[in-house]
Design an enzyme around this catalytic site. Structure first.
Site, short mmCIF file in Angstrom:
data_model
loop_
_atom_site.label_atom_id
_atom_site.label_comp_id
_atom_site.label_asym_id
_atom_site.label_seq_id
_atom_site.Cartn_x
_atom_site.Cartn_y
_atom_site.Cartn_z
CD GLU A 12 47.33 49.52 42.46
OE1 GLU A 12 47.43 48.99 41.47
OE2 GLU A 12 47.58 48.59 43.62
CG ASN A 18 47.12 43.54 43.35
OD1 ASN A 18 46.19 42.99 43.06
ND2 ASN A 18 48.29 43.27 42.83
CG ASN A 38 41.99 45.04 42.73
OD1 ASN A 38 41.79 45.39 41.28
ND2 ASN A 38 43.18 44.53 42.81
CD GLU A 39 43.60 41.82 39.46
OE1 GLU A 39 44.44 41.55 39.92
OE2 GLU A 39 43.62 42.55 38.24
CE1 TYR A 79 47.36 46.15 33.08
CE2 TYR A 79 46.50 44.21 34.69
CZ TYR A 79 46.77 45.63 34.48
OH TYR A 79 46.40 46.46 35.41
CD GLU A 108 43.85 46.41 37.41
OE1 GLU A 108 44.77 45.95 37.17
OE2 GLU A 108 43.22 46.62 38.69
CD GLN A 146 48.23 51.52 38.50
OE1 GLN A 146 48.60 52.44 38.66
NE2 GLN A 146 47.94 50.42 38.79
#
Ligand code: AHR
Length: 493
Positions: free
Chosen positions: A26, A71, A171-172, A243, A291, A348
């Protein structure tokens, strides 16, 4: 302690999609600038990519890399990262409150991915932008037509299309932290219409719709249902993000993180199937766990970092031995769910919650989590086979009946090799593994690699890069898993 494992070669879970060994870069912190890209570095290649970093990445054998966010993507204008570098705008990047120079964009990243032997999983901006910019980006990347955006790519020096086959629809978008987040229905509609246009430009692409940003989101499940109901015909996968961490230093509970991952996967798969039955269709939507990782070490440090810097050192978690064991068991869970999880991205890859670290202008080394990922990516390809494991269990945190031993088995494509991945979650006891293989084939162990050690908090640093590394265990009559260890045992016919 003892664990009895029974495997029958014919009792398979699924052929493993290699894309479960994907990762993520990212525009965040030092992932790009000072990570994969640093033109002044002594190892930089002709395009400014660090070859010391590239060589470590190649060891991980990563088939897809998600890009450019995260993000970040929800405020990104992809055109800023194309064409003449001297004319590219420097911008205030709102997701991470940094300055983005746009020196690297899709023009450069597609070349980097080729050099890394990887394909790109490209995300489009459904925050500040929408269907129009997304379909233009597909044209820019994938079209051979004599039209504006395909011509723009050619004018920028790329005659051949980039051929990006896998795309994320934002994304999200459920997260309040996301630039221009959406309600379930708002997202579902924009995702559906964007998906239609993107596939009209290039019908060969596959699309991933956003699922919930994590399993504790207040709209988890309602979000998935709404998105699937609206988008079903136009998408191929739905995403999962999560996560894990040990902020309270409860290692017994932390070592059971994969139990949560397993439950999350099964819940989302069940919702996909519920909508499938509602729609009376044969089409199955599979999962993209795009992710996943351990993320908590850097949280306090990040609060102290000044805003509006170029490439600030954000999310630089330093991983220890217990993180490596947990990461190994998360990979075991992905293998055991390979019938539904077809894509997964370790988030990542470099510097930002990453297996690979650099000093800007200096050294490159690998963290503890590098190793279970490397070995699983290398030996975890083929067909996942069910393991029936009888062992004791324990209770920790909010969970009961956590099996002490977590296992997965993978049969290579030519069936000549069988690999068992095993984690011993016991903090105190070693575990003797007995293995029964049904079906007549005799496989014998030829290698046992382990991440183990007394100091669960041991880390690797630039000065001591090899403090925590895998060991090759001597093969004896019995396979023994050390307390709190990750293991890979390879068998040959
Ligand atoms: O990977 C770090 C961040 O975590 C990503 O930008 C975002 O998608 C998630 O919240």
């Amino acid at each position: 302690m003892k664990a009895e494992i029974t495997i029958s070669k014919s009792n398979t879970i699924s052929k493993i999609d290699n894309r479960i060994f994907g990762s993520f870069i990212e525009h965040l912190g030092r992932a790009v600038y000072g990570g994969i890209y640093e033109p002044d570095h002594e190892t930089a290649d002709d395009m400014g990519f660090r070859t010391d970093v590239m060589n470590r990445i190649k060891e991980l054998n990563i088939p897809i890399v998600r890009y450019p966010g995260g993000n970040f993507v929800s405020g990104y204008n992809w055109e800023d990262g194309t064409g003449d570098k001297s004319k590219r705008p420097k911008k205030m990047e709102l997701a991470w409150q940094s300055v983005e120079t746009n020196e690297v964009g899709i023009d450069e990243f597609q070349e980097w991915a080729k050099r890394a032997n990887s394909e790109i999983m490209m995300a489009v901006n459904l925050g500040t932008r929408g269907a129009d910019e997304a379909r233009n980006l597909v044209e820019y990347c994938n079209s051979e037509t004599d039209t504006y955006y395909a011509r723009m790519r050619r004018d920028n020096g790329f005659d051949k299309p980039f051929g990006i086959k896998l795309w994320c629809l934002g994304n999200e978008m459920d997260g309040p932290w996301q630039i221009c987040s959406k309600t379930p229905y708002e997202y579902a509609r924009i995702a559906c219409e964007t998906a239609k246009l993107m596939k009209w430009i290039d019908p060969s692409i596959e699309l991933v719709a956003c699922g919930s940003a994590h399993l504790n989101m207040p709209t988890f499940m309602e979000w998935e249902r709404t998105v699937l109901r609206e988008c079903y015909d136009h998408i191929d996968y739905i995403s999962l993000h999560n996560y894990y961490g040990n902020p309270n230093n409860d290692t017994a509970a932390y070592l059971a993180s994969s139990v949560d991952m397993d439950k999350f996967i099964k819940q989302v798969a069940a919702i996909c199937d519920e909508v499938k039955f509602e729609k009376k269709t044969d089409k199955t939507i599979n999962l993209s766990f795009d992710e996943w990782n351990i993320w908590f070490h850097s949280n306090d440090q990040d609060k102290k970092i000044d805003k509006w810097q170029i490439a600030p050192p954000l999310l630089e978690d330093v991983y220890n031995l217990e993180d490596a064991v947990v990461l190994g068991s998360l990979l075991i869970t992905l293998l055991n769910n390979s019938d539904r999880v077809k894509i997964a991205c370790l988030a990542q890859l470099v510097n930002v919650i990453a297996p690979i670290m650099t000093e800007t202008g200096g050294r490159c080394w690998v963290q503890t989590i590098f190793y279970p990922f490397m070995y699983t990516s290398r030996y975890g390809r083929g067909t996942a086979v069910k393991t029936f494991c009888i062992c004791d269990s324990y209770a920790a945190g909010d969970k009961k009946n956590i099996p002490y031993v977590d296992t997965a088995a993978v049969l290579s494509e030519d069936e000549k090799e069988l690999t068992i991945f095993a984690v011993n979650r016991s903090l105190d006891n070693e575990c003797e593994l007995s293995l029964e293989m049904l079906g007549g084939d005799a496989y014998h162990a030829y290698q046992h690699i382990a991440m183990e050690g007394d100091d669960l908090k041991a880390i690797n640093t630039a000065d001591e890069p090899d403090k925590v590394v895998p060991i090759v265990k001597e093969l004896a009559e019995k396979i023994v898993l050390a307390p709190h260890s990750w293991n890979m045992i390879n068998f040959k016919k």
